[in-house]
Design a protein around this motif. Structure first.
Motif, PDB file in Angstrom:
ATOM      1  N   SER A   1      -3.801   1.728  10.071  1.00 38.29           N
ATOM      2  CA  SER A   1      -3.569   0.548   9.238  1.00 38.29           C
ATOM      3  C   SER A   1      -2.099   0.410   8.864  1.00 38.29           C
ATOM      4  N   ALA A   2      -1.478   1.520   8.487  1.00 38.69           N
ATOM      5  CA  ALA A   2      -0.070   1.494   8.094  1.00 38.69           C
ATOM      6  C   ALA A   2       0.808   1.049   9.256  1.00 38.69           C
TER       7      ALA A   2
ATOM      8  N   ASN B   1      -5.934   9.206  11.508  1.00 40.32           N
ATOM      9  CA  ASN B   1      -6.921   8.579  10.623  1.00 40.32           C
ATOM     10  C   ASN B   1      -6.663   7.084  10.496  1.00 40.32           C
ATOM     11  N   THR B   2      -7.631   6.388   9.930  1.00 38.60           N
ATOM     12  CA  THR B   2      -7.537   4.927   9.855  1.00 38.60           C
ATOM     13  C   THR B   2      -6.421   4.456   8.922  1.00 38.60           C
ATOM     14  N   ARG B   3      -6.067   5.252   7.933  1.00 36.11           N
ATOM     15  CA  ARG B   3      -4.965   4.864   7.047  1.00 36.11           C
ATOM     16  C   ARG B   3      -3.653   4.801   7.816  1.00 36.11           C
ATOM     17  N   TYR B   4      -3.437   5.749   8.716  1.00 36.12           N
ATOM     18  CA  TYR B   4      -2.226   5.738   9.532  1.00 36.12           C
ATOM     19  C   TYR B   4      -2.246   4.553  10.491  1.00 36.12           C
TER      20      TYR B   4
ATOM     21  N   TYR C   1       0.333   4.285   0.902  1.00 36.06           N
ATOM     22  CA  TYR C   1       0.261   5.179   2.063  1.00 36.06           C
ATOM     23  C   TYR C   1       1.200   4.754   3.193  1.00 36.06           C
ATOM     24  N   ARG C   2       1.641   3.500   3.217  1.00 36.24           N
ATOM     25  CA  ARG C   2       2.544   3.041   4.274  1.00 36.24           C
ATOM     26  C   ARG C   2       3.844   3.839   4.280  1.00 36.24           C
TER      27      ARG C   2
ATOM     28  N   ALA D   1       0.844  -1.187   0.000  1.00 35.81           N
ATOM     29  CA  ALA D   1       0.000   0.000   0.000  1.00 35.81           C
ATOM     30  C   ALA D   1       0.880   1.237   0.000  1.00 35.81           C
TER      31      ALA D   1
END
Length: 160
Positions: A64-65, A59-62, A16-17, A14
């Motif tokens: 998740s990363a 946020n959820t992306r962070y 965004y990681r 991904a």
């Protein structure tokens, strides 16, 4: 492995990681561990990655990363790992021997027995019941069974 229809997932890269700095990842990692493990949020059936992100002001992306990079799993697997570890303790604790699997499942934060069994099997390679039986077969003196108001030592259980 067909017992609970568990399939291995392929690792996805991904984008965004790489956008989260290593310093921020380390900070978030510690904060995530504090909330999930120390404050035992894993026991809350409704504590989602979204709620965790809100609590941490991110946020959820962070989230998740960080969970993917620092713990090498997704959020659900991360939380379920702590739930299963606690369930394993409860299953062999004689104070909880009268509880059924659904009670144990609820105590550790699963919303249903099926997801508890599937997660337990995925991590341990056996069902919660099989785990309990094997433990007491190896440690028969730890198991006490109540019979008509008396306490008696349980008979050893033969295990493959």
């Amino acid at each position: 492995m067909a017992k609970y229809n568990i399939t291995e997932k392929k690792e996805k890269e991904a984008a965004y990681r790489s956008l989260v700095s290593p310093r921020l990842m380390d900070e978030l990692k510690e904060k995530i561990l504090n909330l999930i493990l120390i404050q035992k949020k894993y026991k809350d059936k409704d504590y989602s990655a979204k709620k965790l992100a809100e609590d941490l002001g991110t946020n959820t992306r962070y989230i998740s990363a960080v969970v993917n990079v620092r713990f090498h799993m997704n959020y659900t697997s991360f939380v379920n790992k702590f739930r299963i570890e606690e369930a394993m303790t409860l299953l062999v604790d004689k104070r909880y021997q009268d509880l059924n699997m659904e009670d144990i499942s609820n105590m550790v934060g699963f919303s249903n027995r099926q997801s508890f069994y599937a997660s337990f099997y995925k991590i341990n390679g056996l069902t919660p019941r099989e785990y309990k039986i094997r433990h007491f077969a190896k440690h028969p003196a730890q198991k006490e069974v109540k019979k008509r108001g008396r306490t008696a030592k349980a008979a050893e259980v033969a295990v493959d």
